[in-house]
Design a protein around this motif. Structure first.
Motif, PDB file in Angstrom:
ATOM      1  N   SER A 115      10.622 -21.614  28.976  1.00 46.95           N
ATOM      2  CA  SER A 115      10.630 -22.978  28.459  1.00 46.95           C
ATOM      3  C   SER A 115      11.217 -23.954  29.478  1.00 46.95           C
ATOM      4  O   SER A 115      10.756 -25.085  29.618  1.00 46.95           O
ATOM      5  CB  SER A 115      11.423 -23.042  27.152  1.00 46.95           C
ATOM      6  OG  SER A 115      11.298 -24.317  26.557  1.00 46.95           O
ATOM      7  N   LEU A 116      12.229 -23.501  30.223  1.00 47.75           N
ATOM      8  CA  LEU A 116      12.801 -24.352  31.271  1.00 47.75           C
ATOM      9  C   LEU A 116      11.790 -24.605  32.388  1.00 47.75           C
ATOM     10  O   LEU A 116      11.680 -25.718  32.904  1.00 47.75           O
ATOM     11  CB  LEU A 116      14.066 -23.707  31.834  1.00 47.75           C
ATOM     12  CG  LEU A 116      15.283 -23.688  30.897  1.00 47.75           C
ATOM     13  CD1 LEU A 116      16.399 -22.837  31.498  1.00 47.75           C
ATOM     14  CD2 LEU A 116      15.784 -25.110  30.635  1.00 47.75           C
ATOM     15  N   VAL A 117      11.046 -23.562  32.748  1.00 43.47           N
ATOM     16  CA  VAL A 117       9.986 -23.740  33.755  1.00 43.47           C
ATOM     17  C   VAL A 117       8.907 -24.677  33.211  1.00 43.47           C
ATOM     18  O   VAL A 117       8.420 -25.569  33.918  1.00 43.47           O
ATOM     19  CB  VAL A 117       9.372 -22.382  34.149  1.00 43.47           C
ATOM     20  CG1 VAL A 117       8.185 -22.587  35.092  1.00 43.47           C
ATOM     21  CG2 VAL A 117      10.414 -21.491  34.804  1.00 43.47           C
ATOM     22  N   GLY A 118       8.557 -24.472  31.941  1.00 45.49           N
ATOM     23  CA  GLY A 118       7.589 -25.361  31.313  1.00 45.49           C
ATOM     24  C   GLY A 118       8.071 -26.802  31.285  1.00 45.49           C
ATOM     25  O   GLY A 118       7.299 -27.727  31.531  1.00 45.49           O
ATOM     26  N   GLY A 119       9.366 -26.984  30.997  1.00 40.02           N
ATOM     27  CA  GLY A 119       9.927 -28.325  30.989  1.00 40.02           C
ATOM     28  C   GLY A 119       9.863 -28.980  32.362  1.00 40.02           C
ATOM     29  O   GLY A 119       9.563 -30.174  32.486  1.00 40.02           O
ATOM     30  N   ALA A 120      10.123 -28.193  33.400  1.00 39.99           N
ATOM     31  CA  ALA A 120      10.036 -28.716  34.769  1.00 39.99           C
ATOM     32  C   ALA A 120       8.612 -29.141  35.101  1.00 39.99           C
ATOM     33  O   ALA A 120       8.383 -30.196  35.706  1.00 39.99           O
ATOM     34  CB  ALA A 120      10.537 -27.673  35.764  1.00 39.99           C
ATOM     35  N   LEU A 121       7.639 -28.316  34.689  1.00 37.60           N
ATOM     36  CA  LEU A 121       6.237 -28.664  34.912  1.00 37.60           C
ATOM     37  C   LEU A 121       5.852 -29.917  34.128  1.00 37.60           C
ATOM     38  O   LEU A 121       5.083 -30.757  34.608  1.00 37.60           O
ATOM     39  CB  LEU A 121       5.333 -27.505  34.504  1.00 37.60           C
ATOM     40  CG  LEU A 121       5.186 -26.362  35.504  1.00 37.60           C
ATOM     41  CD1 LEU A 121       4.275 -25.281  34.931  1.00 37.60           C
ATOM     42  CD2 LEU A 121       4.626 -26.865  36.829  1.00 37.60           C
ATOM     43  N   TYR A 122       6.404 -30.039  32.911  1.00 37.56           N
ATOM     44  CA  TYR A 122       6.100 -31.228  32.117  1.00 37.56           C
ATOM     45  C   TYR A 122       6.668 -32.485  32.776  1.00 37.56           C
ATOM     46  O   TYR A 122       6.021 -33.536  32.784  1.00 37.56           O
ATOM     47  CB  TYR A 122       6.643 -31.092  30.694  1.00 37.56           C
ATOM     48  CG  TYR A 122       6.213 -32.253  29.837  1.00 37.56           C
ATOM     49  CD1 TYR A 122       4.917 -32.307  29.334  1.00 37.56           C
ATOM     50  CD2 TYR A 122       7.066 -33.314  29.588  1.00 37.56           C
ATOM     51  CE1 TYR A 122       4.498 -33.391  28.588  1.00 37.56           C
ATOM     52  CE2 TYR A 122       6.651 -34.403  28.840  1.00 37.56           C
ATOM     53  CZ  TYR A 122       5.368 -34.437  28.340  1.00 37.56           C
ATOM     54  OH  TYR A 122       4.948 -35.519  27.616  1.00 37.56           O
ATOM     55  N   ALA A 168      -5.182 -34.351  36.398  1.00 38.23           N
ATOM     56  CA  ALA A 168      -4.406 -33.251  36.986  1.00 38.23           C
ATOM     57  C   ALA A 168      -3.078 -33.096  36.251  1.00 38.23           C
ATOM     58  O   ALA A 168      -2.606 -31.971  36.013  1.00 38.23           O
ATOM     59  CB  ALA A 168      -4.169 -33.512  38.471  1.00 38.23           C
ATOM     60  N   ALA A 169      -2.479 -34.227  35.867  1.00 41.25           N
ATOM     61  CA  ALA A 169      -1.213 -34.191  35.126  1.00 41.25           C
ATOM     62  C   ALA A 169      -1.396 -33.514  33.772  1.00 41.25           C
ATOM     63  O   ALA A 169      -0.538 -32.736  33.329  1.00 41.25           O
ATOM     64  CB  ALA A 169      -0.680 -35.606  34.948  1.00 41.25           C
ATOM     65  N   ILE A 170      -2.510 -33.786  33.112  1.00 44.47           N
ATOM     66  CA  ILE A 170      -2.762 -33.144  31.812  1.00 44.47           C
ATOM     67  C   ILE A 170      -2.929 -31.641  31.972  1.00 44.47           C
ATOM     68  O   ILE A 170      -2.454 -30.851  31.140  1.00 44.47           O
ATOM     69  CB  ILE A 170      -3.992 -33.771  31.141  1.00 44.47           C
ATOM     70  CG1 ILE A 170      -3.710 -35.239  30.791  1.00 44.47           C
ATOM     71  CG2 ILE A 170      -4.362 -33.004  29.866  1.00 44.47           C
ATOM     72  CD1 ILE A 170      -4.918 -35.994  30.276  1.00 44.47           C
ATOM     73  N   LEU A 172      -1.465 -29.835  34.205  1.00 44.01           N
ATOM     74  CA  LEU A 172      -0.110 -29.312  34.361  1.00 44.01           C
ATOM     75  C   LEU A 172       0.559 -29.155  32.996  1.00 44.01           C
ATOM     76  O   LEU A 172       1.260 -28.164  32.741  1.00 44.01           O
ATOM     77  CB  LEU A 172       0.720 -30.241  35.244  1.00 44.01           C
ATOM     78  CG  LEU A 172       0.470 -30.198  36.747  1.00 44.01           C
ATOM     79  CD1 LEU A 172       1.263 -31.295  37.447  1.00 44.01           C
ATOM     80  CD2 LEU A 172       0.861 -28.833  37.308  1.00 44.01           C
ATOM     81  N   TRP A 173       0.350 -30.126  32.118  1.00 43.21           N
ATOM     82  CA  TRP A 173       0.897 -30.021  30.767  1.00 43.21           C
ATOM     83  C   TRP A 173       0.330 -28.814  30.036  1.00 43.21           C
ATOM     84  O   TRP A 173       1.047 -28.129  29.293  1.00 43.21           O
ATOM     85  CB  TRP A 173       0.598 -31.292  29.968  1.00 43.21           C
ATOM     86  CG  TRP A 173       0.891 -31.123  28.504  1.00 43.21           C
ATOM     87  CD1 TRP A 173       2.100 -31.213  27.879  1.00 43.21           C
ATOM     88  CD2 TRP A 173      -0.061 -30.772  27.489  1.00 43.21           C
ATOM     89  NE1 TRP A 173       1.964 -30.956  26.537  1.00 43.21           N
ATOM     90  CE2 TRP A 173       0.650 -30.690  26.270  1.00 43.21           C
ATOM     91  CE3 TRP A 173      -1.435 -30.546  27.492  1.00 43.21           C
ATOM     92  CZ2 TRP A 173       0.029 -30.370  25.072  1.00 43.21           C
ATOM     93  CZ3 TRP A 173      -2.065 -30.230  26.295  1.00 43.21           C
ATOM     94  CH2 TRP A 173      -1.327 -30.147  25.100  1.00 43.21           C
ATOM     95  N   CYS A 174      -0.970 -28.541  30.231  1.00 39.94           N
ATOM     96  CA  CYS A 174      -1.593 -27.385  29.580  1.00 39.94           C
ATOM     97  C   CYS A 174      -0.852 -26.092  29.935  1.00 39.94           C
ATOM     98  O   CYS A 174      -0.684 -25.210  29.091  1.00 39.94           O
ATOM     99  CB  CYS A 174      -3.061 -27.276  29.993  1.00 39.94           C
ATOM    100  SG  CYS A 174      -4.144 -28.534  29.255  1.00 39.94           S
ATOM    101  N   ILE A 175      -0.411 -25.997  31.180  1.00 42.41           N
ATOM    102  CA  ILE A 175       0.358 -24.823  31.602  1.00 42.41           C
ATOM    103  C   ILE A 175       1.763 -24.875  31.015  1.00 42.41           C
ATOM    104  O   ILE A 175       2.292 -23.882  30.516  1.00 42.41           O
ATOM    105  CB  ILE A 175       0.419 -24.748  33.135  1.00 42.41           C
ATOM    106  CG1 ILE A 175      -0.986 -24.619  33.730  1.00 42.41           C
ATOM    107  CG2 ILE A 175       1.294 -23.574  33.584  1.00 42.41           C
ATOM    108  CD1 ILE A 175      -1.025 -24.747  35.236  1.00 42.41           C
ATOM    109  N   ALA A 176       2.372 -26.051  31.061  1.00 39.50           N
ATOM    110  CA  ALA A 176       3.751 -26.215  30.588  1.00 39.50           C
ATOM    111  C   ALA A 176       3.891 -25.847  29.121  1.00 39.50           C
ATOM    112  O   ALA A 176       4.855 -25.177  28.722  1.00 39.50           O
ATOM    113  CB  ALA A 176       4.213 -27.656  30.824  1.00 39.50           C
ATOM    114  N   VAL A 177       2.950 -26.275  28.294  1.00 38.56           N
ATOM    115  CA  VAL A 177       3.083 -26.035  26.855  1.00 38.56           C
ATOM    116  C   VAL A 177       2.884 -24.555  26.525  1.00 38.56           C
ATOM    117  O   VAL A 177       3.532 -24.019  25.613  1.00 38.56           O
ATOM    118  CB  VAL A 177       2.109 -26.937  26.062  1.00 38.56           C
ATOM    119  CG1 VAL A 177       0.670 -26.466  26.197  1.00 38.56           C
ATOM    120  CG2 VAL A 177       2.512 -27.031  24.595  1.00 38.56           C
ATOM    121  N   VAL A 178       2.034 -23.859  27.284  1.00 42.55           N
ATOM    122  CA  VAL A 178       1.853 -22.421  27.052  1.00 42.55           C
ATOM    123  C   VAL A 178       3.093 -21.645  27.479  1.00 42.55           C
ATOM    124  O   VAL A 178       3.492 -20.675  26.826  1.00 42.55           O
ATOM    125  CB  VAL A 178       0.601 -21.905  27.785  1.00 42.55           C
ATOM    126  CG1 VAL A 178       0.523 -20.386  27.703  1.00 42.55           C
ATOM    127  CG2 VAL A 178      -0.654 -22.521  27.177  1.00 42.55           C
TER     128      VAL A 178
END
Length: 231
Positions: A115-122, A168-170, A172-178
């Motif tokens: 989740s922390l990695v996902g938050g960084a990506l977000y 491209a930002a969206i 990145l979000w797709c990866i972050a949320v998973v």
């Protein structure tokens, strides 16, 4: 007096736009809690803290770009039918359905570190979106040609490297949320959003190449649409 009125309208538009952004996030959180029976695991708390915090940072960063936010807050009726359909599906799945599904499957686990990695990506996704909005005065929320606004090709900021940085930002979000909610249901929703974004990118890029003067030359120089070195 006219300038003062224009500045006031810009501020109002910025407030309306950012209020809508925050409102969408509140509904997303409410749907998660509803699906999870009011359970908010630690990894989910991290994600939503970043989710709301990033919106607050965007509000501060974009306050000087009221004209662009005005355009984004008032979608044009000239939007092509294909974009209306894609945007509706994206809005429903990406802002609401995915969080209800995440809530329903919240008990299946989740990792604080992921989740922390996902938050960084977000946060990276948010920065890329904000940089694109700040660089492109024609970054409306819909895909259309804007001759009445004197639309021209934007080559500043992230547009120097890829033609559609907001998409491209969206992705990145797709990866972050998973990463933040690693379940099959969330992966399906995220993958659906990615398919919608790839489709919209292709259709919008073709529209711009056919209708925006100078865009074909820009596309020849800036070869990649959303993923450098790939597509």
């Amino acid at each position: 007096q006219l300038q003062a009125r224009h500045m006031m309208n810009r501020k109002k538009a910025a407030i309306v736009y950012m209020s809508r952004v925050i409102g969408e996030r509140i509904i997303g959180l409410a749907l998660f809690l509803w699906g999870a029976n009011r359970l908010l695991p630690v990894h989910a708390a991290v994600y939503f803290a970043v989710y709301f915090g990033a919106a607050a940072l965007s509000a501060v960063y974009l306050r000087r770009h009221g004209d662009t936010l005005t355009a984004r807050a008032n979608p044009s009726r000239d939007t092509p039918v294909w974009d209306k359909l894609i945007l509706t599906a994206f809005w429903l799945v990406g802002y609401f359905v995915i969080y209800y599904v995440a809530g329903r499957t919240a008990a299946q686990g989740g990792s604080l570190w992921l989740s922390l990695v996902g938050g960084a990506l977000y946060l990276l996704s948010t920065w890329l979106t904000d940089a694109a909005i700040a660089s492109n005065p024609f970054a409306e929320s819909t895909a259309r040609l804007q001759p009445e606004r004197g639309q021209s090709v934007t080559t500043a900021g992230p547009y120097r490297y890829i033609r559609h940085p907001m998409y491209a930002a969206i992705l990145l979000w797709c990866i972050a949320v998973v990463l933040s909610f690693p379940t099959g249901g969330v992966a399906v929703c995220s993958g659906s959003v990615a398919v919608l974004i790839f489709t919209r990118t292709a259709l919008e890029d073709r529209m711009l190449q056919n209708g925006l003067p100078g865009y074909k030359e820009y596309a020849a120089r800036t070869k990649y649409r959303v993923i450098p070195g790939i597509w």
